[in-house]
Every structure is written in structure tokens, then in C-alpha cells.
Design a protein around this motif. Structure first.
Motif: not given
Lengths: 211, 211
Positions: A86-97, A119-125, A132-137
Motif C-alpha cells: 500500500r502507498l500514499i501520495l502527497a501532492g495532487c496537482g497535475a502529476l499527482g493526479s 489545497n482546500p478546494s480539493i481536500i475532501g473530494t 484527497i486528505l489534508p496533510l494533517s491526517k
């Protein structure tokens, strides 16, 4: 030659392609797949294919080649694809997406569990079906799910702070898509990704052909 | 060991990273950069760095290392980054879009000229500042601009037909991000990209560390 535990890095790099071809042959009903067939699909020398497959302890039969199912299973086992890492990813811009939607992970048994961003506009989506989760999680999720591998696809300016957070989250393997050299504790392994490195190989081969 | 014109593939793969580090040292005012410094940034053995740099004909000075500016220039020349190679991209979905915006091309002197797609809702728009054109314009653009390198990031089902179109457009080097083995004339070189191949190396190193 640089090796990991006696297997050359280039061999490890080529095995996923052999797997794909052996799987295709098997799906099409073939019992055997030859090194020549694999080599011709990849435009490489069949001697390389034979040496690579020998290195992971799979034997072919003269004139027939490798049993396709044995080759598929053998490569999957060698590469640990049965472990369902299992992996996680940080950074959900163009490449991350793009990575969140990359089908090559799932088809090889990797589970990209979630993406993290600021980015609050994508967190929770969701992007490509991944939360997409906030870094704090991150710390909580990784410790709870025993996730030890993380991908960094954030802007360069955030790379080190995200690496620090991953280390705190128990991540011991970081796949770094930023050009930033990361400072991490000695037990953490960083795999530096540079997409251009494949392009330079292509161009060097062309240069040679043109010479 | 597999080589291109006497230089090992793994050496060619590592050179862009050395370039980035030498450039960083130079920008920070350092005259010299040592193999030990480069190696420690990349978590690899300094002997590998020395052998790689020796292969491209650059000599260091005892106790000082390499002249940073000479190393930057030497790698750029070896990798052909002064030629300003031009590329096109076919397939502007998630991965293709990420490639259109990838800053690592421009910073190494590659010019990704345009993206091609079949989706009418994005044709005529720009993604990351690059024009998105219909496939029907590929031949004309490539011949007119003498573009010989193409990236394929289309769905697997379209990979072969796009490769055929690229060949007709005069493309002689294809960087293939699909898992499809492409049939191309002998003089065309295909570089197969599989993002998972770097991940398997990371996981193999972790496995070894855990053993």
C-alpha cells in the motif's frame, strides 16, 4: 554494475515489461513464451532477456521457451506483487493526479490508498476514485494502516517538509518525483524519479543510429 | 551490461541528477563539486558517481572534485541538451496533461511543441500553455518543424494507430507510456516507459534492508 541483492537495477527495471508480455501470451492461450518473442516486442537483444530471467531463477525449455504462467508467477513473486503493498501520495496537482489514476499500479497489485494535499478546494473530494486528505491526517492514516511507502509529487519548495512528515508517519520508502535532494534518516530509502532520464536514453539511441 | 555507444544505460539515467546537483552547487557559488557530495545527495556510492563521470570524459581534481561549471556543461553536451530537441505528445488525458506541464523538459532544453488529441472539447484549447491539436494536423506540423520525437500517452487501444501516424509524420523516436508493444519500421526506436519500474527498485531496496 549496480545491484540490489545481486540483481542488476536494469534487470529489475525490465521485469515488469516481461511480465506484461508473458501475461499477454498466456491470456491469448499460449503455453510457452520465448526470450526471442519477448525481446522482439521490446526491441532489445534476446540474450539480455535470457540473462535477466535466469537471474530470478526461472528456467526455460530448449526450443519452447518459458512456461508463460510460470514466468508470470515467478516475476510477480520476485517483485513482491503478491504482497499488495500500500502507498500514499502527497501532492495532487497535475502529476499527482495522473499518478492517482495510473492503472499500472493496480494491475501490478499496488494499492494507492489516498492522496494528500494542502489545497482546500480539493481536500475532501476524490480524484480518480481516491480520497484527497489534508496533510494533517497523514500520520494517523499511515500508522493505522501500516503504510510504509510514500510518493512525493508536491512543488519543490514543499518537498523536504513533506518528506519530514512522511518520516514521522512511519514511511521508510520515498519515491521522490521532485528534483529536490531529500534529507532523511539513514534507514529511509529515497528513490529519485526523473522522467527525463528515459528520454535521454531514447535520444542517445537515436544519436547512435544517426551517426 | 547494456550500453549505448559504450556508455551504460544506468549511467545515462543518472546523469540528469548529477547535472541538477552540479547546477545547484554552481548557483550557490561553489566552484567545485565532489563525487562524495553528489553521491550523498542521491544516497548512492561515490564510486558509482566517479565511474559515471569518467565515462563521459570529465576529469576531477584531487581533493577538490569537479569544476561545477565544467560538469554542468559537459553533461549538457553529452546528453545533447544544447540541441534544443523538439517533441510532440499524443494523448492529453491525465498523464499527457501532466507531461505537457512537466517543468523538467524545458529546464533541460527540450521543447514540447504541442499536444494532439481526438477529444473535440479540448482541441483548440491550451493545456499548460501548449496548443492541443487534432491528430489530423500531426503530419503537417512535424514535417514543417522537422520534429522527430513523439510521446505516446493515449489509451492502449489507440497506441498502435497513433504510432503509425507518428511514423508517417517522420517521427523516428517514440517514447511510449502505454504498455502496448508497438510495431514500427526497423529504423524507428521505441523507448518503453513503465513508471512502476522505479517503484519496484525502491521496494527491492527496502526488502533488502528489512532482511
Amino acid at each position: 554494475m549496480k545491484t540490489v541483492d545481486g540483481t542488476s537495477i536494469e534487470t529489475i527495471r525490465r521485469l515488469p515489461a516481461y511480465y506484461g508480455i508473458a501475461q499477454k501470451f498466456y491470456a491469448e492461450g499460449a503455453t510457452y513464451v520465448s526470450s526471442v518473442a519477448i525481446a522482439s516486442h521490446l526491441n532489445i537483444d534476446s540474450i539480455i532477456v535470457r540473462k535477466d530471467i535466469q537471474q530470478i531463477g526461472i528456467e526455460g525449455k530448449p526450443k519452447l521457451g518459458y512456461e508463460a504462467s510460470a514466468l508470470v508467477d515467478g516475476i510477480a513473486e520476485f517483485l513482491g506483487w503478491n504482497r499488495k503493498d500500500r502507498l500514499i501520495l502527497a501532492g495532487c496537482g497535475a502529476l499527482g493526479s495522473a499518478l492517482l489514476g495510473y492503472s499500472g499500479f493496480k494491475s501490478r497489485g499496488y494499492d494507492l490508498v489516498a492522496g494528500f494535499d494542502t489545497n482546500p478546494s480539493i481536500i475532501g473530494t476524490q480524484i480518480h476514485g481516491k480520497d484527497i486528505l489534508p496533510l494533517s491526517k497523514m500520520i494517523d492514516l499511515c500508522l493505522r494502516m501500516h503504510i510504509t511507502i510514500g510518493i512525493i509529487a508536491v512543488p519543490s519548495s514543499a518537498a523536504q517538509s513533506v518528506a519530514d512528515l512522511m518520516v514521522k508517519s512511519g514511511i521508510i520508502g520515498i519515491w521522490n518525483f521532485t528534483p529536490v535532494p531529500l534529507k532523511v534518516p539513514q534507514e529511509v530509502i529515497v528513490q529519485q524519479e526523473d522522467l527525463v532520464s528515459s528520454l535521454v536514453i531514447l535520444l542517445k539511441k537515436l544519436e547512435k543510429e544517426m551517426a
